[in-house]
Design an enzyme around this catalytic site. Structure first.
Site, PDB file in Angstrom:
ATOM      1  N   GLN A   1      43.488 -50.368  34.127  1.00  0.00           N
ATOM      2  CA  GLN A   1      44.503 -50.935  35.011  1.00  0.00           C
ATOM      3  C   GLN A   1      44.931 -49.994  36.137  1.00  0.00           C
ATOM      4  O   GLN A   1      45.490 -50.445  37.128  1.00  0.00           O
ATOM      5  CB  GLN A   1      45.718 -51.371  34.186  1.00  0.00           C
ATOM      6  CG  GLN A   1      45.380 -52.531  33.257  1.00  0.00           C
ATOM      7  CD  GLN A   1      46.533 -52.907  32.350  1.00  0.00           C
ATOM      8  OE1 GLN A   1      46.677 -52.357  31.282  1.00  0.00           O
ATOM      9  NE2 GLN A   1      47.353 -53.839  32.779  1.00  0.00           N
TER      10      GLN A   1
ATOM     11  N   GLU B   1      47.013 -56.277  36.590  1.00  0.00           N
ATOM     12  CA  GLU B   1      47.530 -56.970  35.409  1.00  0.00           C
ATOM     13  C   GLU B   1      46.523 -58.029  34.930  1.00  0.00           C
ATOM     14  O   GLU B   1      46.724 -59.221  35.046  1.00  0.00           O
ATOM     15  CB  GLU B   1      48.911 -57.565  35.715  1.00  0.00           C
ATOM     16  CG  GLU B   1      49.560 -58.377  34.601  1.00  0.00           C
ATOM     17  CD  GLU B   1      49.702 -57.667  33.260  1.00  0.00           C
ATOM     18  OE1 GLU B   1      49.783 -56.439  33.234  1.00  0.00           O
ATOM     19  OE2 GLU B   1      49.713 -58.366  32.235  1.00  0.00           O
ATOM     20  N   TRP B   2      45.392 -57.579  34.444  1.00  0.00           N
ATOM     21  CA  TRP B   2      44.363 -58.421  33.826  1.00  0.00           C
ATOM     22  C   TRP B   2      44.156 -59.728  34.610  1.00  0.00           C
ATOM     23  O   TRP B   2      43.869 -59.683  35.789  1.00  0.00           O
ATOM     24  CB  TRP B   2      44.714 -58.665  32.349  1.00  0.00           C
ATOM     25  CG  TRP B   2      44.976 -57.362  31.627  1.00  0.00           C
ATOM     26  CD1 TRP B   2      46.159 -56.941  31.094  1.00  0.00           C
ATOM     27  CD2 TRP B   2      44.046 -56.271  31.380  1.00  0.00           C
ATOM     28  NE1 TRP B   2      46.021 -55.682  30.539  1.00  0.00           N
ATOM     29  CE2 TRP B   2      44.747 -55.254  30.693  1.00  0.00           C
ATOM     30  CE3 TRP B   2      42.684 -56.047  31.668  1.00  0.00           C
ATOM     31  CZ2 TRP B   2      44.155 -54.050  30.302  1.00  0.00           C
ATOM     32  CZ3 TRP B   2      42.088 -54.842  31.275  1.00  0.00           C
ATOM     33  CH2 TRP B   2      42.826 -53.879  30.596  1.00  0.00           C
TER      34      TRP B   2
ATOM     35  N   TRP C   1      56.427 -50.028  30.028  1.00  0.00           N
ATOM     36  CA  TRP C   1      55.268 -50.520  30.779  1.00  0.00           C
ATOM     37  C   TRP C   1      55.797 -51.038  32.102  1.00  0.00           C
ATOM     38  O   TRP C   1      56.547 -52.000  32.108  1.00  0.00           O
ATOM     39  CB  TRP C   1      54.538 -51.648  30.023  1.00  0.00           C
ATOM     40  CG  TRP C   1      53.319 -52.052  30.797  1.00  0.00           C
ATOM     41  CD1 TRP C   1      53.246 -52.968  31.805  1.00  0.00           C
ATOM     42  CD2 TRP C   1      52.007 -51.497  30.667  1.00  0.00           C
ATOM     43  NE1 TRP C   1      51.977 -53.018  32.311  1.00  0.00           N
ATOM     44  CE2 TRP C   1      51.194 -52.130  31.626  1.00  0.00           C
ATOM     45  CE3 TRP C   1      51.441 -50.520  29.836  1.00  0.00           C
ATOM     46  CZ2 TRP C   1      49.840 -51.828  31.779  1.00  0.00           C
ATOM     47  CZ3 TRP C   1      50.097 -50.224  29.978  1.00  0.00           C
ATOM     48  CH2 TRP C   1      49.317 -50.875  30.950  1.00  0.00           C
TER      49      TRP C   1
ATOM     50  N   PHE D   1      54.686 -54.658  37.225  1.00  0.00           N
ATOM     51  CA  PHE D   1      55.471 -54.149  36.092  1.00  0.00           C
ATOM     52  C   PHE D   1      56.005 -52.737  36.338  1.00  0.00           C
ATOM     53  O   PHE D   1      56.670 -52.170  35.487  1.00  0.00           O
ATOM     54  CB  PHE D   1      54.585 -54.077  34.837  1.00  0.00           C
ATOM     55  CG  PHE D   1      54.459 -55.361  34.063  1.00  0.00           C
ATOM     56  CD1 PHE D   1      55.372 -55.681  33.066  1.00  0.00           C
ATOM     57  CD2 PHE D   1      53.412 -56.243  34.297  1.00  0.00           C
ATOM     58  CE1 PHE D   1      55.255 -56.848  32.321  1.00  0.00           C
ATOM     59  CE2 PHE D   1      53.278 -57.413  33.556  1.00  0.00           C
ATOM     60  CZ  PHE D   1      54.208 -57.715  32.568  1.00  0.00           C
TER      61      PHE D   1
ATOM     62  N   ASN E   1      54.201 -53.372  20.953  1.00  0.00           N
ATOM     63  CA  ASN E   1      54.411 -53.755  22.356  1.00  0.00           C
ATOM     64  C   ASN E   1      55.316 -54.978  22.340  1.00  0.00           C
ATOM     65  O   ASN E   1      54.888 -56.069  21.960  1.00  0.00           O
ATOM     66  CB  ASN E   1      53.081 -54.106  23.032  1.00  0.00           C
ATOM     67  CG  ASN E   1      52.204 -52.884  23.242  1.00  0.00           C
ATOM     68  OD1 ASN E   1      52.629 -51.741  23.007  1.00  0.00           O
ATOM     69  ND2 ASN E   1      50.971 -53.099  23.687  1.00  0.00           N
TER      70      ASN E   1
ATOM     71  N   ASN F   1      44.518 -50.788  21.274  1.00  0.00           N
ATOM     72  CA  ASN F   1      45.700 -51.446  21.823  1.00  0.00           C
ATOM     73  C   ASN F   1      45.566 -52.967  21.747  1.00  0.00           C
ATOM     74  O   ASN F   1      44.560 -53.532  22.207  1.00  0.00           O
ATOM     75  CB  ASN F   1      45.872 -51.050  23.296  1.00  0.00           C
ATOM     76  CG  ASN F   1      47.056 -51.763  23.935  1.00  0.00           C
ATOM     77  OD1 ASN F   1      48.203 -51.407  23.670  1.00  0.00           O
ATOM     78  ND2 ASN F   1      46.791 -52.780  24.742  1.00  0.00           N
ATOM     79  N   GLU F   2      46.564 -53.611  21.193  1.00  0.00           N
ATOM     80  CA  GLU F   2      46.655 -55.075  21.155  1.00  0.00           C
ATOM     81  C   GLU F   2      45.342 -55.779  20.812  1.00  0.00           C
ATOM     82  O   GLU F   2      44.905 -56.680  21.545  1.00  0.00           O
ATOM     83  CB  GLU F   2      47.183 -55.617  22.490  1.00  0.00           C
ATOM     84  CG  GLU F   2      48.605 -55.234  22.786  1.00  0.00           C
ATOM     85  CD  GLU F   2      49.264 -56.084  23.865  1.00  0.00           C
ATOM     86  OE1 GLU F   2      48.572 -56.880  24.526  1.00  0.00           O
ATOM     87  OE2 GLU F   2      50.496 -55.965  24.036  1.00  0.00           O
TER      88      GLU F   2
END
Ligand code: NOJ
Length: 515
Positions: free
Chosen positions: A47, A461-462, A454, A470, A335, A194-195
């Protein structure tokens, strides 16, 4: 120009303080944060880094995916992103000026091992992360490092279908070991993945993320099986975490003295109506969203809420797998951004598109046209501060108060002119309310050891590209210039007050103060 704007921002913030009572610790019980508490900002390699083909890096799955026309909302990609690859020193200076004591970032797998275990370690990649880590350590900022944050070498997708194959466990173990060896003398907090819950849902259930696999009616993909593949991919995620953690614990932890955990996206859920069915739908949803990963890692088995429904489609852990799983984790990363309603549809017809597969629940942010909290620029991210406390307490109860870090929390703004975007009072209100909620959980005995915003910078952002921001710092994506937003000033002031309080509480007491 930057300096002038900063001065104006500071004055504006002081006026706001007076008008709205933003002045951080006056409204928050900051004494709940012990001196060892980590306060940081966070980013991820894909990112922010850019330099997508420099320094011998190979293409990642996200490089390939984001170049497919129509995949990213604003048609952008992360070829340059924040150019953090070249500007990391300036970014670390910004962190120093905020006063954070930790920085959570991720390593790009394809920068370190461009061909996975089928090729050599890329020394230029190692060198890049060494520079970041050394610069952080020099400034007294602890590196908090994630090994995998969505981006993997495309090579692994092409060779064997990445997370669908058991081979990924070998690759992830190899990659983790390379990183522990290279950086573990300075990195004391490791996150394996992550996630993965979002990555699996989007990659294999609805097809929104690479590798874009799913089946009807969960999404519109050319290949995939939404009833089977998410379970396979998650199984390989869990065992990849176990492989890396086992390696860390048996070969590195004693010497390096760090800790290792995993990070899950922690949406909170409220019952759509006050009925037993909807309350059960909440329990089911929480199990399918996060206990799916944490129960096997912490207790060795999939959650009962899932086994009842998924049955034989859930893969089995062999005795060998179970041995590896005993490495467990040292902390849970959470998160936490938002909450949604869960509405049971176990025996009724689940409305197409809104029901979440085997969960048999509609997940929605609205009830009778009224949103669960103020909407933000990300459709499913409503402002629901109570979700922070509730999610932390859910983990506290379910996992016997395993240490936790809030590895992400932040506010999504629509992109706009710099003038609009840097006056981010909504972000300040959001952060303040979520911190208050976190403090309630701390008071209730939750073992939370850190909090990361964040994000440090506006970034890629994807699926939203650059249309959503953000950051605490505004980024002009033409010039790449960074400008602090009001929230950066707020965080700085908040941290200085926390530090002052901590210092005060550390002062030795005079004998007469003991009475
Ligand atoms: C969680 C993800 O880890 C991060 O990559 C993403 O940008 C934020 N949420 C905001 O959606």
């Amino acid at each position: 120009m930057k300096k002038a704007c900063f001065t104006v921002c500071v004055c504006f913030l002081q006026l706001l303080d007076l008008a709205l009572g933003f002045s951080s610790c006056e409204h928050l019980d900051c004494s709940q944060f012990p001196p060892s508490f980590l306060f940081g900002t966070t980013t991820s390699s894909f990112q922010v880094e850019g330099a997508y083909l420099e320094g011998n890096k190979s293409l990642s799955n996200w490089d390939v995916f984001s170049h497919i026309p129509g995949k990213i909302k604003d048609g952008s990609n992360a070829d340059v992103a924040d150019n953090h690859y070249y500007l990391f020193k300036e970014d670390i200076e910004s962190m120093q000026s905020l006063g954070v004591n930790s920085y959570r970032f991720s390593i790009s797998w394809s920068r370190v091992l461009p061909k996975g275990r089928f090729g050599p370690v890329n020394l230029e990649g190692i060198d890049f992360y060494n520079k970041i880590i050394d610069a952080l350590v020099l400034k007294g900022i602890q590196p908090f490092v994630t090994l995998n944050h969505n981006d993997i070498p495309q090579e692994l997708e092409d060779r064997y279908g990445s997370w669908l194959s058991e081979q990924i466990r070998l690759d992830f173990g190899h990659y983790a070991e390379v990183c522990f060896k290279a950086f573990g003398n300075r990195v004391k907090h490791w996150v394996t993945i992550n996630e993965p819950n979002m990555m699996v849902e989007y990659g294999y259930f609805n097809g929104g993320y690479p590798p874009g696999r799913c089946s009807y009616p969960s999404g519109n993909c050319t290949d995939g099986d939404s009833a089977v593949e998410p379970y396979l991919a998650a199984h390989n995620v869990i065992l990849s975490h176990a492989t890396a953690t086992h390696i860390y614990k048996t070969k590195f932890q004693k010497k390096q003295g760090g800790v290792i955990g995993i990070v899950l996206a922690g949406y909170w859920f409220e019952p759509f109506s006050d009925t037993p069915a909807d309350r059960l739908a909440v329990q089911r949803t929480l199990a399918f969203k996060t206990a799916w990963y944490l129960d096997p890692i912490i207790y060795g088995n999939y959650p009962p809420e899932m086994t009842q429904i998924v049955g034989e489609r859930l893969p089995i852990f062999t005795p060998e797998d179970k041995k590896k799983l005993r490495a467990k984790l040292d902390f849970i990363g959470l998160n936490q951004y938002t909450a949604l309603y869960a509405k049971d549809c176990m025996f009724s017809l689940c409305a197409p598109g809104t029901a979440n597969g085997d969960i048999h629940a509609h997940l929605t942010g609205e009830r009778d046209g009224i949103p669960i909290g103020d909407p933000t620029a990300v459709e499913t991210f409503y402002v629901v501060p109570s979700g922070m406390e509730r999610m932390v307490m859910y983990y506290k109860e379910r996992y016997n108060n395993t240490p936790m870090f809030i590895t992400e929390n932040g506010y999504a703004q629509k992109s706009g002119s710099m003038g609009e975007v840097i006056n981010d009072t909504n972000r300040i209100k959001y952060l303040q309310a979520y911190l208050a909620s976190l403090i309630r959980a701390l008071r209730n005995g939750a073992d939370v050891r850190g909090y990361f915003i964040w994000s440090l910078l506006d970034n890629f952002e994807w699926l939203y590209g650059y249309s959503v921001r953000f950051g605490l710092y505004y980024v002009d994506f033409d010039t790449l210039q960074r400008t602090p937003k009001l929230s950066a000033e707020w965080y700085k002031e908040f941290l200085s007050k926390v530090k002052a309080l901590q210092k005060k509480s550390r002062k030795p007491k005079m004998w007469y103060q003991a009475f």
